[in-house]
Design a protein around this motif. Structure first.
Motif, PDB file in Angstrom:
ATOM      1  N   ASN A   1     -14.984   9.180  -6.128  1.00 54.42           N
ATOM      2  CA  ASN A   1     -14.024   9.964  -5.387  1.00 54.42           C
ATOM      3  C   ASN A   1     -12.879   8.969  -4.925  1.00 54.42           C
ATOM      4  N   ARG A   2     -13.057   7.633  -4.566  1.00 54.85           N
ATOM      5  CA  ARG A   2     -12.139   6.704  -4.151  1.00 54.85           C
ATOM      6  C   ARG A   2     -11.227   6.408  -5.451  1.00 54.85           C
ATOM      7  N   LEU A   3     -11.707   6.386  -6.580  1.00 50.11           N
ATOM      8  CA  LEU A   3     -11.167   5.897  -7.812  1.00 50.11           C
ATOM      9  C   LEU A   3     -10.129   7.273  -7.970  1.00 50.11           C
TER      10      LEU A   3
ATOM     11  N   ASN B   1      -5.124  -9.511  -8.373  1.00 46.85           N
ATOM     12  CA  ASN B   1      -5.441  -8.165  -7.424  1.00 46.85           C
ATOM     13  C   ASN B   1      -5.316  -7.057  -8.460  1.00 46.85           C
ATOM     14  N   LEU B   2      -5.855  -6.035  -7.666  1.00 44.78           N
ATOM     15  CA  LEU B   2      -6.173  -4.841  -8.354  1.00 44.78           C
ATOM     16  C   LEU B   2      -4.735  -3.894  -8.462  1.00 44.78           C
ATOM     17  N   ASN B   3      -3.920  -4.336  -7.709  1.00 45.34           N
ATOM     18  CA  ASN B   3      -2.657  -3.374  -7.684  1.00 45.34           C
ATOM     19  C   ASN B   3      -2.128  -2.959  -9.127  1.00 45.34           C
TER      20      ASN B   3
ATOM     21  N   MET C   1      -2.631   8.582  -6.434  1.00 46.02           N
ATOM     22  CA  MET C   1      -1.523   8.091  -5.887  1.00 46.02           C
ATOM     23  C   MET C   1      -0.577   7.359  -6.835  1.00 46.02           C
ATOM     24  N   LEU C   2      -1.283   7.073  -8.095  1.00 45.07           N
ATOM     25  CA  LEU C   2      -0.499   6.367  -9.180  1.00 45.07           C
ATOM     26  C   LEU C   2       0.224   7.252 -10.022  1.00 45.07           C
ATOM     27  N   GLU C   3      -0.280   8.455 -10.101  1.00 46.77           N
ATOM     28  CA  GLU C   3       0.185   9.542 -11.149  1.00 46.77           C
ATOM     29  C   GLU C   3       1.926   9.920 -11.046  1.00 46.77           C
ATOM     30  N   TYR C   4       2.362   9.401  -9.894  1.00 48.34           N
ATOM     31  CA  TYR C   4       3.987   9.654  -9.555  1.00 48.34           C
ATOM     32  C   TYR C   4       4.702   8.663 -10.644  1.00 48.34           C
ATOM     33  N   PHE C   5       3.917   7.595 -10.838  1.00 49.90           N
ATOM     34  CA  PHE C   5       4.755   6.539 -11.477  1.00 49.90           C
ATOM     35  C   PHE C   5       4.358   6.578 -13.017  1.00 49.90           C
ATOM     36  N   ILE C   6       3.335   7.361 -13.310  1.00 54.27           N
ATOM     37  CA  ILE C   6       2.976   7.507 -14.953  1.00 54.27           C
ATOM     38  C   ILE C   6       3.405   8.758 -15.566  1.00 54.27           C
TER      39      ILE C   6
ATOM     40  N   ARG D   1       1.047  -1.161  -0.020  1.00 54.33           N
ATOM     41  CA  ARG D   1      -0.146   0.075  -0.022  1.00 54.33           C
ATOM     42  C   ARG D   1       0.923   1.202   0.219  1.00 54.33           C
ATOM     43  N   PHE D   2       0.535   2.069  -1.028  1.00 54.04           N
ATOM     44  CA  PHE D   2       1.387   3.414  -1.151  1.00 54.04           C
ATOM     45  C   PHE D   2       1.255   4.396   0.105  1.00 54.04           C
ATOM     46  N   ASP D   3      -0.125   4.180   0.774  1.00 52.80           N
ATOM     47  CA  ASP D   3      -0.349   5.339   1.793  1.00 52.80           C
ATOM     48  C   ASP D   3      -0.248   4.669   3.188  1.00 52.80           C
TER      49      ASP D   3
ATOM     50  N   ALA E   1      11.842  -1.877  -8.007  1.00 53.02           N
ATOM     51  CA  ALA E   1      12.924  -1.127  -8.686  1.00 53.02           C
ATOM     52  C   ALA E   1      12.637   0.382  -8.404  1.00 53.02           C
ATOM     53  N   PHE E   2      11.459   0.660  -7.560  1.00 49.87           N
ATOM     54  CA  PHE E   2      11.109   2.103  -7.258  1.00 49.87           C
ATOM     55  C   PHE E   2      11.425   2.398  -5.725  1.00 49.87           C
ATOM     56  N   SER E   3      12.487   1.468  -5.473  1.00 47.19           N
ATOM     57  CA  SER E   3      13.020   1.856  -3.888  1.00 47.19           C
ATOM     58  C   SER E   3      13.752   3.126  -3.912  1.00 47.19           C
TER      59      SER E   3
HETATM   60  C1  LIG Z   1      -6.888   5.044 -18.887  1.00 50.23           C
HETATM   61  C2  LIG Z   1      -6.254   4.008 -19.285  1.00 50.23           C
HETATM   62  C3  LIG Z   1      -5.498   2.812 -18.687  1.00 50.23           C
HETATM   63  C4  LIG Z   1      -4.262   2.333 -18.985  1.00 50.23           C
HETATM   64  C5  LIG Z   1      -3.474   1.776 -18.054  1.00 50.23           C
HETATM   65  C6  LIG Z   1      -2.554   2.422 -17.259  1.00 50.23           C
HETATM   66  C7  LIG Z   1      -2.148   1.728 -16.100  1.00 50.23           C
HETATM   67  C8  LIG Z   1      -1.197   2.780 -15.271  1.00 50.23           C
HETATM   68  C9  LIG Z   1      -0.918   2.083 -13.992  1.00 50.23           C
HETATM   69  C10 LIG Z   1       0.103   2.716 -13.251  1.00 50.23           C
HETATM   70  C11 LIG Z   1       0.347   1.880 -12.194  1.00 50.23           C
HETATM   71  C12 LIG Z   1       1.684   2.453 -11.244  1.00 50.23           C
HETATM   72  C13 LIG Z   1       2.088   1.668 -10.244  1.00 50.23           C
HETATM   73  C14 LIG Z   1       3.225   1.737  -9.714  1.00 50.23           C
HETATM   74  C15 LIG Z   1       3.741   0.675  -8.888  1.00 50.23           C
HETATM   75  C16 LIG Z   1       4.858   0.817  -8.223  1.00 50.23           C
HETATM   76  C17 LIG Z   1       5.432  -0.670  -8.262  1.00 50.23           C
HETATM   77  C18 LIG Z   1       5.626  -1.178  -6.865  1.00 50.23           C
HETATM   78  O1  LIG Z   1       6.696  -1.815  -6.373  1.00 50.23           O
HETATM   79  S1  LIG Z   1       4.197  -1.049  -6.022  1.00 50.23           S
HETATM   80  C19 LIG Z   1       3.255  -2.519  -5.974  1.00 50.23           C
HETATM   81  C20 LIG Z   1       1.784  -2.130  -6.428  1.00 50.23           C
HETATM   82  N1  LIG Z   1       1.188  -1.587  -5.407  1.00 50.23           N
HETATM   83  C21 LIG Z   1       0.015  -1.036  -5.456  1.00 50.23           C
HETATM   84  O2  LIG Z   1      -0.089  -0.859  -6.734  1.00 50.23           O
HETATM   85  C22 LIG Z   1      -0.614  -0.453  -4.494  1.00 50.23           C
HETATM   86  C23 LIG Z   1      -1.634   0.583  -4.859  1.00 50.23           C
HETATM   87  N2  LIG Z   1      -2.842   0.594  -3.958  1.00 50.23           N
HETATM   88  C24 LIG Z   1      -2.939   1.400  -2.559  1.00 50.23           C
HETATM   89  O3  LIG Z   1      -1.971   1.838  -2.414  1.00 50.23           O
HETATM   90  C25 LIG Z   1      -4.191   1.650  -2.040  1.00 50.23           C
HETATM   91  O4  LIG Z   1      -5.131   0.652  -2.615  1.00 50.23           O
HETATM   92  C26 LIG Z   1      -4.864   2.894  -2.236  1.00 50.23           C
HETATM   93  C27 LIG Z   1      -3.970   3.753  -1.303  1.00 50.23           C
HETATM   94  C28 LIG Z   1      -4.615   3.386  -3.565  1.00 50.23           C
HETATM   95  C29 LIG Z   1      -6.369   3.284  -1.876  1.00 50.23           C
HETATM   96  O5  LIG Z   1      -6.578   2.770  -0.560  1.00 50.23           O
HETATM   97  P1  LIG Z   1      -7.718   2.849   0.267  1.00 50.23           P
HETATM   98  O6  LIG Z   1      -8.818   3.819  -0.475  1.00 50.23           O
HETATM   99  O7  LIG Z   1      -7.391   2.724   1.633  1.00 50.23           O
HETATM  100  O8  LIG Z   1      -8.715   1.298  -0.194  1.00 50.23           O
HETATM  101  P2  LIG Z   1      -8.537   0.036  -0.826  1.00 50.23           P
HETATM  102  O9  LIG Z   1      -7.041  -0.347  -0.811  1.00 50.23           O
HETATM  103  O10 LIG Z   1      -9.178  -1.032  -0.126  1.00 50.23           O
HETATM  104  O11 LIG Z   1      -9.055   0.369  -2.318  1.00 50.23           O
HETATM  105  C30 LIG Z   1      -9.959   1.349  -2.344  1.00 50.23           C
HETATM  106  C31 LIG Z   1     -10.448   1.065  -3.581  1.00 50.23           C
HETATM  107  O12 LIG Z   1      -9.917   1.181  -4.997  1.00 50.23           O
HETATM  108  C32 LIG Z   1      -9.687   0.075  -5.597  1.00 50.23           C
HETATM  109  N3  LIG Z   1      -8.182  -0.009  -5.921  1.00 50.23           N
HETATM  110  C33 LIG Z   1      -7.052  -0.466  -5.328  1.00 50.23           C
HETATM  111  N4  LIG Z   1      -5.987  -0.382  -6.199  1.00 50.23           N
HETATM  112  C34 LIG Z   1      -6.475  -0.050  -7.132  1.00 50.23           C
HETATM  113  C35 LIG Z   1      -5.548   0.362  -8.553  1.00 50.23           C
HETATM  114  N5  LIG Z   1      -4.531   0.240  -8.553  1.00 50.23           N
HETATM  115  N6  LIG Z   1      -6.512   0.755  -9.626  1.00 50.23           N
HETATM  116  C36 LIG Z   1      -7.761   0.794  -9.467  1.00 50.23           C
HETATM  117  N7  LIG Z   1      -8.477   0.858  -8.255  1.00 50.23           N
HETATM  118  C37 LIG Z   1      -7.907   0.343  -7.384  1.00 50.23           C
HETATM  119  C38 LIG Z   1     -10.120  -1.097  -4.661  1.00 50.23           C
HETATM  120  O13 LIG Z   1     -10.469  -1.994  -5.399  1.00 50.23           O
HETATM  121  C39 LIG Z   1     -11.178  -0.233  -3.821  1.00 50.23           C
HETATM  122  O14 LIG Z   1     -12.243  -0.341  -4.551  1.00 50.23           O
HETATM  123  P3  LIG Z   1     -13.705  -0.400  -3.616  1.00 50.23           P
HETATM  124  O15 LIG Z   1     -13.519  -1.380  -2.722  1.00 50.23           O
HETATM  125  O16 LIG Z   1     -13.905   0.822  -3.273  1.00 50.23           O
HETATM  126  O17 LIG Z   1     -14.852  -0.636  -4.998  1.00 50.23           O
END
Ligand SMILES: CCCCCCCCCCCCCCCCCC(=O)SCCNC(=O)CCNC(=O)[C@H](O)C(C)(C)COP(=O)(O)OP(=O)(O)OC[C@H]1O[C@@H](n2cnc3c(N)ncnc32)[C@H](O)[C@@H]1OP(=O)(O)O
Ligand SMILES: NC(=O)C1=CN([C@@H]2O[C@H](COP(=O)(O)OP(=O)(O)OC[C@H]3O[C@@H](n4cnc5c(N)ncnc54)[C@H](OP(=O)(O)O)[C@@H]3O)[C@@H](O)[C@H]2O)C=CC1
Length: 515
Positions: free
Chosen positions: A382-384, A246-248, A390-395, A116-118, A154-156
């Motif tokens: 809003n959640r989306l 998973n959704l990550n 949070m992902l913007e930094y990486f894109i 989790r990022f946050d 790789a992002f450490s």
């Molecule tokens: C427009 C075209 C698109 C083309 C493709 C473009 C792709 C771009 C992708 C860029 C990704 C960059 C990632 C960089 C990763 C660095 C690599 C690593 O080492 S790190 C390893 C990778 N680590 C990560 O990726 C961790 C990222 N995630 C987090 O840190 C947390 O989920 C949070 C802080 C973002 C939200 O926290 P919080 O609000 O407390 O709540 P929750 O956690 O419970 O989730 C809330 C809701 O959001 C949902 N959902 C979750 N994830 C995603 C997602 N990626 N996305 C969408 N939705 C997502 C989740 O299902 C839930 O839905 P619901 O139940 O309400 O229906």
């Protein structure tokens, strides 16, 4: 014969994070390629009302493990789930289990982490730093240990632009951070967190960097290596293309875009989309395990597992490929037609967020209220948008990772190992990979039936017609208001109408003459 597969034969392997995305793919590959391994110990915590056994049963009975059951029918007997919580001291492992682990473990793969990022700094430090330190302490008491493989990211060091295969020290020593987390209260931790993480974007990348420092400092006589994967995506080839659970990373955004919720993102189209398939990471990890145990390098070697330098694809191109895949493989019951506009302009993104994201959500919630249902779309949106921010930094950035160790390892492998444990992403065809990724998201994450594709296509056509109708109506209303208020608009309107009238009369006259 694969030397790597043979190496894991008869071995006792300890995996942390085996219930996670990467851990499952790692376990699957180990069983499939080395079915004669002795045992895989996995540290598991009971979760969501499930016992340890139920969690293991669920994993082994998933689609991911179908091939394993063919080559290793007694896979159930070869998994030993050990109750453990990495947040507790000694991981809350029973004495007997601890004794068994210490006596027999040959290889450790440390995958567990909070991603989790946050996450609160205290929790992120506990899991990504203190737990790593504790595991190393355990490893130092294992007489049969041959290698310890630590999975980092790789992002450490994402605060740097060019990253070498070295450990970059953080200003404050990990030991000091670990100590301070024990006595500081949450409010003070919250206050110092931005200062500690400095120019890194979140607690995740910061604590993963601290974790690497701990690995280096506590390595002692252990043979250690660190793997740094970039953004881990669905599987490329093994055990089958497109597996994801998973959704990550990109998976959540693919759903959000495919369902028509997310239509515009603040992203730099030319920035490198450094995605790496999960099976590629696992192949490299297993090759590193073998190399570290057999060749015993004198220092901790770091391996970058990235795609950008071998086979770059940028976010703009990736978004187009994702959209093209939605044409063939649409998701069911989309909210709006999928679209993916990438912009770096703050005003444009605010405009699109208002018009394309928030307004439709408000209108839909209004409709839900009218029909006596509970509104939910605005909350979801809003959640989306928070997740996307949070992902913007990486894109919006590109990084360069040196890959000397990864290339060295590739050249050390026999042709057979290069085939069985392929981590050469130069062979990856992005178009094919993205299409399989979208298919995998539909099948394994959304659990949608492929038979529903024609209906989903029809639904998208209907949405397109509604879209055109809505835009035409909007245009006509705006125009009507304009000509009511402006003389210039009225003149233009008069000119257009009379021009059309004359054109029509001309055609009518010429067709009458012909007759
Ligand atoms: C427009 C075209 C698109 C083309 C493709 C473009 C792709 C771009 C992708 C860029 C990704 C960059 C990632 C960089 C990763 C660095 C690599 C690593 O080492 S790190 C390893 C990778 N680590 C990560 O990726 C961790 C990222 N995630 C987090 O840190 C947390 O989920 C949070 C802080 C973002 C939200 O926290 P919080 O609000 O407390 O709540 P929750 O956690 O419970 O989730 C809330 C809701 O959001 C949902 N959902 C979750 N994830 C995603 C997602 N990626 N996305 C969408 N939705 C997502 C989740 O299902 C839930 O839905 P619901 O139940 O309400 O229906
Ligand atoms: N996914 C990605 O894009 C990337 C991941 N990585 C790294 O790869 C590794 C694996 O990531 P990934 O598989 O994606 O992550 P997941 O979130 O899917 O898995 C995390 C694993 O850690 C376990 N875990 C978390 N907390 C505890 C705890 N207190 N006690 C016991 N186990 C715990 C989880 O168990 P449980 O199932 O019980 O929650 C789960 O098995 C991590 O080190 C991550 O930093 C690196 C780069 C990119």
């Amino acid at each position: 014969m694969s030397m790597i597969a043979a190496f894991y034969g008869g071995k006792s392997i300890l995996i942390t994070g085996a219930t996670g995305f990467l851990g499952k793919v790692l376990m699957e590959k180990l069983f499939r390629t080395s079915p004669d391994l002795k045992v895989i110990y996995i540290l598991v915590r009971p979760k969501a009302g499930q016992t340890l056994q139920q969690r293991v049963f669920q994993i082994l009975n998933s689609k991911l493990f179908e091939k394993v059951k063919e080559v290793c029918p007694n896979v159930h007997e070869k998994i030993r789930a050990i109750s453990a919580d990495l947040n507790q001291s000694d991981f809350a492992i029973s004495k007997e289990d601890m004794q068994e682990l210490l006596s027999y473990t040959n290889i450790i793969f440390h995958c567990a982490a909070t991603v989790r990022f946050d996450d609160h700094l205290r929790h992120a430090v506990q899991l990504n730093v203190t737990a790593t330190q504790q595991l190393l302490l355990m490893a130092s008491q294992m007489p049969k240990l041959e290698a310890f493989i630590h999975i980092s990211t790789a992002f450490s060091n994402c605060n740097l632009k060019h990253i070498d295969e070295v450990i970059y020290p953080c200003p404050v020593e990990p030991k000091k951070i670990i100590d301070s987390m024990e006595w500081l209260d949450d409010a003070i931790i919250d206050e110092i967190t931005p200062k500690l993480i400095g120019d890194r974007p979140n607690t995740y990348t910061y604590t993963k960097a601290l974790g690497e420092m701990v690995v280096q400092q506590e390595s002692g006589n252990i043979n250690i290596a660190i793997i740094r994967p970039s953004i881990v995506g669905a599987t490329w080839q093994e055990p089958f293309p497109g597996w994801v659970d998973n959704l990550n990373g990109p998976s959540g955004l693919i759903i959000a875009a495919g369902k028509g919720f997310l239509r515009c993102v603040r992203a730099t189209p030319m920035a490198v989309a450094d995605l790496i398939p999960a099976d590629t990471v696992v192949n490299l990890t297993l090759a590193v395990g073998w190399y570290t145990a057999v060749h015993r390098p004198k220092s901790v070697l770091i391996y970058h597992c990235t795609s950008g330098n071998f086979n770059p694809c940028n976010w703009g191109k990736m978004a187009l490929q994702v959209l093209a895949a939605f044409e063939k493989i649409p998701f069911e019951r989309a909210f709006r037609r999928p679209n993916a506009d990438f912009t770096t302009n703050s005003i444009t993104i605010q405009y699109w967020n208002a018009v394309s994201h928030r307004a439709p959500a408000i209108i839909y919630d209004f409709y839900l209220r009218l029909t006596g249902r509970k509104p939910r779309m605005t909350k979801l949106m809003n959640r989306l948008l928070r997740t996307v921010s949070m992902l913007e930094y990486f894109i919006n950035r590109s990084w360069e990772w040196s890959t000397d160790n990864t290339e060295m390892l590739m050249s050390e492998l026999s042709p057979e190992d290069q085939r069985v444990f392929n981590f050469d992403v130069r062979q990856l065809n992005w178009l094919e990979y993205i299409e399989n990724y979208v298919l995998g998201v539909k099948k394994y994450l959304l659990k949608e039936d492929m038979a529903g594709i024609p209906k989903a296509k029809q639904h998208l056509k209907r949405l397109r017609n509604i879209h055109y109708l809505f835009n035409t109506a909007l245009f006509l209303i705006a125009w009507r208001l304009l000509i009511a208020r402006s003389q210039v608009a009225r003149n233009v309107w008069f000119f257009i109408v009379s021009f059309c009238y004359k054109l029509l009369s001309y055609f009518r006259a010429s067709s009458t003459l012909k007759v």
